[in-house]
Design a protein around this motif. Structure first.
Motif, PDB file in Angstrom:
ATOM      1  N   LEU A  77      57.696  49.724  32.840  1.00  0.00           N
ATOM      2  CA  LEU A  77      58.451  48.476  32.907  1.00  0.00           C
ATOM      3  C   LEU A  77      58.997  48.026  31.556  1.00  0.00           C
ATOM      4  N   GLY A  78      58.538  48.658  30.489  1.00  0.00           N
ATOM      5  CA  GLY A  78      58.982  48.265  29.155  1.00  0.00           C
ATOM      6  C   GLY A  78      58.165  47.150  28.548  1.00  0.00           C
ATOM      7  N   ALA A  79      56.915  47.005  29.018  1.00  0.00           N
ATOM      8  CA  ALA A  79      56.040  45.933  28.552  1.00  0.00           C
ATOM      9  C   ALA A  79      54.844  46.491  27.806  1.00  0.00           C
ATOM     10  N   THR A  80      54.202  45.619  27.038  1.00  0.00           N
ATOM     11  CA  THR A  80      52.902  45.927  26.457  1.00  0.00           C
ATOM     12  C   THR A  80      51.848  45.180  27.263  1.00  0.00           C
ATOM     13  N   VAL A  81      50.599  45.659  27.214  1.00  0.00           N
ATOM     14  CA  VAL A  81      49.557  45.055  28.034  1.00  0.00           C
ATOM     15  C   VAL A  81      48.235  45.060  27.279  1.00  0.00           C
ATOM     16  N   GLU A  82      47.440  44.022  27.498  1.00  0.00           N
ATOM     17  CA  GLU A  82      46.073  43.986  26.975  1.00  0.00           C
ATOM     18  C   GLU A  82      45.153  43.398  28.035  1.00  0.00           C
ATOM     19  N   PHE A  83      43.865  43.686  27.901  1.00  0.00           N
ATOM     20  CA  PHE A  83      42.873  43.321  28.910  1.00  0.00           C
ATOM     21  C   PHE A  83      41.760  42.508  28.258  1.00  0.00           C
ATOM     22  N   LEU A  84      41.454  41.361  28.853  1.00  0.00           N
ATOM     23  CA  LEU A  84      40.373  40.534  28.332  1.00  0.00           C
ATOM     24  C   LEU A  84      39.028  40.894  28.953  1.00  0.00           C
ATOM     25  N   ASP A  85      39.026  41.667  30.038  1.00  0.00           N
ATOM     26  CA  ASP A  85      37.801  42.193  30.645  1.00  0.00           C
ATOM     27  C   ASP A  85      36.815  41.076  30.974  1.00  0.00           C
ATOM     28  N   LEU A  86      37.270  40.088  31.730  1.00  0.00           N
ATOM     29  CA  LEU A  86      36.439  38.929  32.066  1.00  0.00           C
ATOM     30  C   LEU A  86      35.722  39.070  33.404  1.00  0.00           C
ATOM     31  N   GLY A  87      35.922  40.214  34.065  1.00  0.00           N
ATOM     32  CA  GLY A  87      35.287  40.409  35.360  1.00  0.00           C
ATOM     33  C   GLY A  87      36.100  39.789  36.483  1.00  0.00           C
ATOM     34  N   ASP A  88      35.865  40.269  37.693  1.00  0.00           N
ATOM     35  CA  ASP A  88      36.596  39.753  38.847  1.00  0.00           C
ATOM     36  C   ASP A  88      35.643  39.571  40.019  1.00  0.00           C
ATOM     37  N   TYR A  89      36.074  38.813  40.985  1.00  0.00           N
ATOM     38  CA  TYR A  89      35.299  38.564  42.220  1.00  0.00           C
ATOM     39  C   TYR A  89      33.846  38.173  41.911  1.00  0.00           C
ATOM     40  N   PRO A  90      33.623  37.093  41.105  1.00  0.00           N
ATOM     41  CA  PRO A  90      34.648  36.170  40.660  1.00  0.00           C
ATOM     42  C   PRO A  90      35.064  36.390  39.200  1.00  0.00           C
ATOM     43  N   LEU A  91      36.299  35.963  38.924  1.00  0.00           N
ATOM     44  CA  LEU A  91      36.763  35.855  37.548  1.00  0.00           C
ATOM     45  C   LEU A  91      36.097  34.647  36.904  1.00  0.00           C
ATOM     46  N   ARG A  92      35.641  34.814  35.661  1.00  0.00           N
ATOM     47  CA  ARG A  92      35.055  33.693  34.915  1.00  0.00           C
ATOM     48  C   ARG A  92      35.690  33.636  33.535  1.00  0.00           C
ATOM     49  N   VAL A  93      36.219  32.475  33.185  1.00  0.00           N
ATOM     50  CA  VAL A  93      36.901  32.297  31.908  1.00  0.00           C
ATOM     51  C   VAL A  93      36.103  31.295  31.076  1.00  0.00           C
ATOM     52  N   ASP A  94      35.469  31.776  30.023  1.00  0.00           N
ATOM     53  CA  ASP A  94      34.680  30.876  29.180  1.00  0.00           C
ATOM     54  C   ASP A  94      35.526  30.366  28.014  1.00  0.00           C
ATOM     55  N   THR A  95      34.907  29.549  27.151  1.00  0.00           N
ATOM     56  CA  THR A  95      35.623  28.934  26.039  1.00  0.00           C
ATOM     57  C   THR A  95      36.172  29.979  25.081  1.00  0.00           C
ATOM     58  N   ALA A  96      35.415  31.018  24.828  1.00  0.00           N
ATOM     59  CA  ALA A  96      35.869  32.064  23.910  1.00  0.00           C
ATOM     60  C   ALA A  96      37.116  32.763  24.463  1.00  0.00           C
ATOM     61  N   ALA A  97      37.138  33.001  25.767  1.00  0.00           N
ATOM     62  CA  ALA A  97      38.302  33.646  26.382  1.00  0.00           C
ATOM     63  C   ALA A  97      39.517  32.724  26.330  1.00  0.00           C
ATOM     64  N   GLU A  98      39.305  31.436  26.576  1.00  0.00           N
ATOM     65  CA  GLU A  98      40.411  30.485  26.469  1.00  0.00           C
ATOM     66  C   GLU A  98      40.974  30.463  25.051  1.00  0.00           C
TER      67      GLU A  98
END
Length: 241
Positions: A77-98
């Protein structure tokens, strides 16, 4: 040549951006825009059905496969990508990730943000990705936050189409013509087939249907494929259109 700008996607899982906005990303990349994708998770638990059917598959094995698939799709697609690896089902976003995402927003300074709808009862990981996008956008705009970096401007947030829009309250106000790059989107979708091959046909059919609707709403006859989006904030302009 004028600056083509910058587009940033906040994707809950490693394939969401491909199915829902791959055409938009290829279109803007072709125009010279810097296109970057942030995957909050690999979708390793809940969105990698095909990979889990393989004998001896492990959680890390699924993550590695999804990283490769998603990276290949982004490249197409012509994009760059990065992964925060926060887990899924469920996704959890902590303060450090924010905080990390705020830094990414300030680093890339996107003119446009793409993410999920606010309410998807089938997958609340998508809801959290939406809320996280708005929250970190707000923080990234604050002039008093991290004076060593430049505040983010008023980037519009486009919500891309969920899997079942009628249940999610999704009403498109933009049908984006992606006909010129459809072959690239299809190639990118096929990159993700190891984990979710069944979705290639689904999103191909959806692209055709949205193309029909685009023509019905005034697009030229040569438009065959489109993607649907809705704006989070009012658009600004000098014309009623």
């Amino acid at each position: 040549m004028p600056d083509a700008g910058s587009v940033l996607v906040v994707s809950a899982h490693a394939a969401d951006f491909v199915w829902r906005a791959g055409g938009a990303l290829a279109l803007y990349a072709d125009r010279g825009a810097a296109v970057h994708v942030v995957c909050l998770s690999f979708g390793e638990r809940g969105e990698s059905q095909g990979l889990w059917k393989r004998e001896g598959m492990t959680l890390q094995g699924v993550k590695d496969a999804r990283r490769e698939e998603s990276g290949n799709a982004a490249q197409v697609l012509g994009a760059t990508v990065e992964f925060l690896d926060l887990g899924d089902y469920p996704l959890r976003v902590d303060t450090a990730a924010e905080d990390r995402l705020v830094g990414i927003l300030r680093e890339h300074s996107p003119d446009v943000l793409l993410t999920h709808v606010a309410r998807d009862p089938y997958n609340t990981d998508h809801d959290l990705a939406h809320a996280t996008t708005l929250r970190t956008r707000m923080v990234a705009q604050a002039h008093g936050h991290d004076r060593t970096t430049t505040p983010l401007g008023a980037a519009q947030v486009f919500q891309y189409e969920p899997h079942q829009p009628e249940v999610c309250g999704f009403v498109p106000d933009l049908l984006l013509d992606v006909t010129p790059v459809w072959d690239r989107k299809l190639e990118a979708m096929r990159c993700m087939a190891g984990g979710q091959g069944h979705l290639v046909d689904y999103y191909t059919d959806l692209g055709v249907r949205r193309g029909v609707q685009a023509r019905r709403n005034g697009a030229p006859a040569e438009v065959t494929h489109a993607e649907a989006f809705t704006r989070t904030f009012p658009s600004v302009g000098s014309e009623l259109r």
